[in-house]
Design a protein around this motif. Sequence first.
Motif, mmCIF file in Angstrom:
data_model
loop_
_atom_site.group_PDB
_atom_site.id
_atom_site.type_symbol
_atom_site.label_atom_id
_atom_site.label_comp_id
_atom_site.label_asym_id
_atom_site.label_seq_id
_atom_site.Cartn_x
_atom_site.Cartn_y
_atom_site.Cartn_z
ATOM 1 N N ILE A 81 0.891 -1.288 0.044
ATOM 2 C CA ILE A 81 0.150 0.070 0.010
ATOM 3 C C ILE A 81 0.673 1.415 -0.030
ATOM 4 N N GLU A 82 0.325 2.331 -0.538
ATOM 5 C CA GLU A 82 0.972 3.541 -0.472
ATOM 6 C C GLU A 82 -0.029 4.587 0.285
ATOM 7 N N CYS A 83 0.406 5.142 1.600
ATOM 8 C CA CYS A 83 -0.487 5.975 2.102
ATOM 9 C C CYS A 83 0.173 6.940 2.846
ATOM 10 N N ALA A 84 -0.535 7.985 3.633
ATOM 11 C CA ALA A 84 -0.036 9.116 4.356
ATOM 12 C C ALA A 84 1.033 8.827 5.271
ATOM 13 N N ASP A 85 0.680 7.979 6.182
ATOM 14 C CA ASP A 85 1.789 7.637 7.142
ATOM 15 C C ASP A 85 1.355 6.322 8.044
ATOM 16 N N LEU A 86 2.075 6.115 8.853
ATOM 17 C CA LEU A 86 1.632 4.867 9.647
ATOM 18 C C LEU A 86 0.481 4.551 10.120
ATOM 19 N N ASP A 87 -0.114 5.814 10.621
ATOM 20 C CA ASP A 87 -1.398 5.772 11.287
ATOM 21 C C ASP A 87 -2.473 5.197 10.358
ATOM 22 N N GLU A 88 -2.494 5.757 8.786
ATOM 23 C CA GLU A 88 -3.354 5.260 8.003
ATOM 24 C C GLU A 88 -2.753 3.747 7.562
ATOM 25 N N ALA A 89 -1.659 3.346 7.711
ATOM 26 C CA ALA A 89 -1.513 1.798 7.447
ATOM 27 C C ALA A 89 -2.062 1.092 8.464
ATOM 28 N N VAL A 90 -2.075 1.495 9.748
ATOM 29 C CA VAL A 90 -2.558 0.846 10.950
ATOM 30 C C VAL A 90 -4.016 0.697 10.720
ATOM 31 N N GLU A 91 -4.741 1.714 10.300
ATOM 32 C CA GLU A 91 -6.190 1.659 9.966
ATOM 33 C C GLU A 91 -6.470 0.749 8.989
ATOM 34 N N ILE A 92 -5.434 0.703 8.096
ATOM 35 C CA ILE A 92 -5.909 -0.341 6.745
ATOM 36 C C ILE A 92 -5.778 -1.863 7.254
ATOM 37 N N ALA A 93 -4.461 -1.942 7.828
ATOM 38 C CA ALA A 93 -4.194 -3.237 8.250
ATOM 39 C C ALA A 93 -5.467 -3.747 9.300
ATOM 40 N N ALA A 94 -5.845 -2.966 10.343
ATOM 41 C CA ALA A 94 -6.717 -3.324 11.184
ATOM 42 C C ALA A 94 -8.131 -3.866 10.453
ATOM 43 N N GLY A 95 -8.425 -3.148 9.361
ATOM 44 C CA GLY A 95 -9.586 -3.505 8.746
ATOM 45 C C GLY A 95 -9.389 -4.807 7.931
ATOM 46 N N HIS A 96 -8.253 -5.485 7.758
ATOM 47 C CA HIS A 96 -8.221 -6.485 6.991
ATOM 48 C C HIS A 96 -9.043 -7.814 7.758
ATOM 49 N N PRO A 97 -9.648 -8.733 7.024
ATOM 50 C CA PRO A 97 -10.468 -9.476 7.972
ATOM 51 C C PRO A 97 -9.525 -10.581 8.829
ATOM 52 N N ALA A 98 -8.259 -10.990 8.249
ATOM 53 C CA ALA A 98 -7.730 -11.683 8.963
ATOM 54 C C ALA A 98 -6.848 -11.040 10.229
ATOM 55 N N ALA A 99 -7.084 -9.876 10.423
ATOM 56 C CA ALA A 99 -6.720 -9.176 11.676
ATOM 57 C C ALA A 99 -7.504 -9.738 12.690
ATOM 58 N N ARG A 100 -8.892 -10.047 12.475
ATOM 59 C CA ARG A 100 -9.660 -10.782 13.354
ATOM 60 C C ARG A 100 -9.430 -12.193 14.254
ATOM 61 N N PHE A 101 -8.533 -12.880 13.609
ATOM 62 C CA PHE A 101 -8.206 -14.309 13.821
ATOM 63 C C PHE A 101 -6.789 -14.389 13.870
ATOM 64 N N GLY A 102 -5.804 -13.638 13.204
ATOM 65 C CA GLY A 102 -4.680 -13.712 12.977
ATOM 66 C C GLY A 102 -3.812 -12.270 13.188
ATOM 67 N N GLN A 103 -2.877 -12.033 12.131
ATOM 68 C CA GLN A 103 -2.354 -10.706 12.332
ATOM 69 C C GLN A 103 -1.841 -10.286 11.112
ATOM 70 N N VAL A 104 -1.793 -8.807 11.150
ATOM 71 C CA VAL A 104 -1.032 -8.228 9.978
ATOM 72 C C VAL A 104 0.047 -7.352 10.294
ATOM 73 N N GLU A 105 1.279 -7.885 9.718
ATOM 74 C CA GLU A 105 2.580 -7.089 10.100
ATOM 75 C C GLU A 105 2.615 -5.944 9.202
ATOM 76 N N ILE A 106 3.062 -4.752 9.573
ATOM 77 C CA ILE A 106 3.213 -3.689 8.783
ATOM 78 C C ILE A 106 4.702 -3.418 8.731
ATOM 79 N N ARG A 107 5.235 -3.336 7.629
ATOM 80 C CA ARG A 107 6.851 -3.060 7.294
ATOM 81 C C ARG A 107 6.745 -2.139 6.363
ATOM 82 N N PRO A 108 7.640 -0.741 6.657
ATOM 83 C CA PRO A 108 7.903 0.276 5.745
ATOM 84 C C PRO A 108 8.823 -0.308 4.775
ATOM 85 N N VAL A 109 8.509 0.184 3.554
ATOM 86 C CA VAL A 109 9.383 -0.273 2.255
ATOM 87 C C VAL A 109 10.462 0.540 2.201
ATOM 88 N N ARG A 110 11.599 0.307 1.964
ATOM 89 C CA ARG A 110 12.738 1.254 1.897
ATOM 90 C C ARG A 110 12.552 2.051 0.475
#
Length: 110
Positions: A81-110
Amino acid sequence: MRYLLLISADEALEPEVISDEGLRRFQEWFADLERRGVLRAHEGLHPSAMATTVRVRDGEVLLTDGPFMETKDQIGGFALIECADLDEAVEIAAGHPAARFGQVEIRPVR
């Protein structure tokens, strides 16, 4: 900023993910990212049993069938994804259905 979302969960939960409700939630999440214009790539992966792990030790290439780590939770897909900042990335990750029973790791791209 670009972020890689590594989506993982226990592969035994796959039937729950592929249920009509699970697919509906995913399609809604995916459509939201497309509407926002932040999605750059998204792919699901075959089960970890189909993985091949490569290591090089003392110049020798060592191959192992399956995932490197012995754990129930395995990476099942990723989204770039390409978004404004980590806060928006967290919002997007939290919305993924897998976050309800697994996890979504967020890693900045260099």
